[in-house]
Motif scaffolding. Structure first.
Motif, short mmCIF file in Angstrom:
data_model
loop_
_atom_site.label_atom_id
_atom_site.label_comp_id
_atom_site.label_asym_id
_atom_site.label_seq_id
_atom_site.Cartn_x
_atom_site.Cartn_y
_atom_site.Cartn_z
N MET A 117 -5.46 2.21 6.26
CA MET A 117 -4.17 2.00 5.64
C MET A 117 -3.60 0.65 6.08
O MET A 117 -2.58 0.55 6.75
N PHE A 136 -7.45 -1.35 0.33
CA PHE A 136 -6.44 -0.37 0.68
C PHE A 136 -5.94 0.33 -0.59
O PHE A 136 -6.13 -0.15 -1.69
N THR A 137 -5.32 1.47 -0.38
CA THR A 137 -4.85 2.29 -1.50
C THR A 137 -3.44 1.89 -1.87
O THR A 137 -2.53 1.94 -1.03
N ARG A 138 -3.25 1.49 -3.10
CA ARG A 138 -1.92 1.15 -3.59
C ARG A 138 -1.56 2.06 -4.76
O ARG A 138 -2.38 2.88 -5.20
N LYS A 179 -3.36 -3.65 4.82
CA LYS A 179 -3.68 -4.71 3.87
C LYS A 179 -4.63 -5.74 4.46
O LYS A 179 -5.33 -6.43 3.73
N HIS A 225 0.85 -1.18 0.00
CA HIS A 225 0.00 0.00 0.00
C HIS A 225 0.89 1.24 0.00
O HIS A 225 2.11 1.16 0.18
N THR A 269 -3.87 2.25 -7.62
CA THR A 269 -5.09 2.99 -7.33
C THR A 269 -4.94 4.45 -7.76
O THR A 269 -5.86 5.04 -8.33
#
Length: 475
Positions: free
Chosen positions: A282, A289-291, A284, A39, A294
């Motif tokens: 934040m 979640f934001t990676r 996994k 992430h 994304t």
């Protein structure tokens, strides 16, 4: 150059960096556990370590840098509780664990490349060093470890000042392990050197050892691989601030036990702070979640995220927001346009001193890698009309070397990232914008507005009157 100072977590103070061997500065950075995508909080750590490595190189020190890949041994809790992250991921996916590790390792390396993070000298895999981990365990077992039914455990009271880097004393709670931890540990802080597989346990990754068939504890790999590639005493160890609390105290304890010394292994221990995302978890473990992909899918260039990280000091907590990322991308676009404009201008005599800006850059990053202080210097240098265009381009080389933004090569086209939801290609956008300009010139505002509305529906915002001249951007 300005002397480099770094905040050492061991002393909780800024110290002047003095390399052990100026001909080979040695750095070890804790790498990812490759059971899932990284992430963006994970990736902030590697923007930080890349900044460190670039500053060391900028100052003329040859560098050996190691980032390990954890493909075995990391439990869902850093303190020996829960399932093995790799085994759990393989079971969820119904796939071969080795294939999962290889896939996420490759994606992680692609993320680093997209962020212009230079590859380290060595990228060792934990699974390639299990035999060495077993030998390490054998060497420290008699004086520092004890056996339990599920493996070999390290007694943290057998080394001096355990937990000093975390700022706490040893937790001594005989027979009172914390919730979810292993029963029978002498002290709550004791940790696994080797975890023996339970009878009937079906693991994909396990090895024979003097303590039964099983797998190494997570903390052991970093001690083994840092010594293997950098020596028992090396310059700098980096990691996230979470590592300062459990992982690094345990690693230091292993180093002390194996070397029969109070020395922690590395001379300087550096930790980056958290990335906080207010509107999402934040983590996994949340499954959502934001990676980095994304961000790209939303139309942002990866270097916009690198710049966002550089705008905060690595030891400061950093908040992620989409508005903040958009502002970073706008700043990046402004710099790219400025550089393109400088390249288009003829050479002229210079009335200013470009070297003074390079000296300010060096002073900023020499102050514990203060990139937030360095960025306004870049703004001022690019906008200084006393400097000839060619001198500003030449000075840009130093800023690119330290900050890694590649402004000398980025173009406007590079920064126009097509969102995953967009239904129109860049060539079609350009054609429609040309039609719209014709319509506006002919005062056919109905047609002009229709073209604009169609582009908005396709994920493209038309930027009329934009002083930067970008014409459009992704929504």
């Amino acid at each position: 150059m300005t002397p480099l100072t770094l905040f050492n977590s061991l002393s909780r103070s800024a110290e002047t960096f003095v390399p052990i061997d100026p001909s080979n500065v040695r750095v070890y950075s804790c790498g990812p556990t490759v059971y899932n995508y990284a992430h963006i909080g994970n990736l902030r750590a590697y923007v930080f370590t890349d900044t460190l490595s670039r500053v060391l190189t900028w100052k003329g020190w040859p560098l050996t840098h190691v980032i390990n890949i954890t493909d075995v041994g990391h439990l869902t809790s850093d303190a020996d509780a829960g399932d093995d992250k790799m085994e759990a991921a393989a079971k969820r996916a119904g796939r071969d664990i080795w294939a999962i590790a290889a896939y996420y390792t490759d994606v992680f390396k692609q993320n680093l490349d997209a962020l212009h993070i230079r590859p380290p000298t060595h990228f060792p895999l934990a699974t390639d060093h299990v035999a060495e981990m077993i030998e390490w365990g054998r060497a420290i077992e008699a004086k520092h470890c004890y056996r339990l039914p599920d493996g070999l455990y390290f007694d943290v009271t057998t080394v001096p000042d355990y937990g000093r880097i975390a700022g706490h004393a040893v937790e001594q709670q005989p027979g009172e392990s914390r919730i979810g931890e292993v029963a029978g540990k002498r002290n709550a802080a004791d940790f696994a050197i080797w975890r023996t597989s339970a009878p009937g346990e079906n693991r994909q990754m396990e090895w024979d050892s003097p303590w039964g068939r099983g797998a190494p504890g997570w903390h052991l790999e970093c001690s083994v691989m840092s010594k293997r590639y950098l020596g028992a005493r090396f310059d700098i160890h980096t990691g996230g601030i979470d590592h300062r609390e459990i992982h690094h105290p345990n690693e230091i304890a292993q180093n002390q036990a194996h070397g029969c010394t109070a020395d922690p292994g590395a001379a300087y221990w550096l930790h980056n702070n958290w990335l906080v995302e207010r509107d999402a978890k934040m983590s996994k473990s949340s499954g959502d979640f934001t990676r980095l992909q994304t961000l790209v899918d939303r139309g942002y260039h990866p270097l916009s995220y690198r710049l966002m990280c550089l705008q905060a000091h690595y030891r400061s907590e950093m908040e992620f927001s989409w508005d903040g990322l958009a502002a970073a991308q706008t700043r990046l676009k402004r710099w790219v346009q400025a550089v393109e404009g400088l390249r288009a201008r003829p050479a002229t005599p210079s009335k200013g001193d470009a070297d003074s800006y390079v000296a300010q850059l060096d002073a900023a990053v020499s102050d514990d890698l203060n990139t937030a202080r360095a960025l306004p210097v870049l703004d001022a240098m690019l906008g200084d009309k006393r400097l000839a265009p060619q001198d500003r381009i030449a000075a840009l080389t130093a800023f690119d070397a330290v900050l890694g933004l590649d402004l000398a090569h980025l173009t406007r086209a590079d920064l126009r990232v097509r969102p995953a939801t967009a239904t129109i290609e860049a060539d079609a956008i350009a054609a429609q914008l040309a039609d719209r300009k014709e319509a506006r010139a002919a005062k056919d505002f109905e047609r002009s507005d229709a073209i604009r509305d169609a582009l908005v529906a396709a994920g493209v915002e038309v930027m009329d009157g934009d002083p930067m001249g970008w014409d459009w951007r992704s929504i």
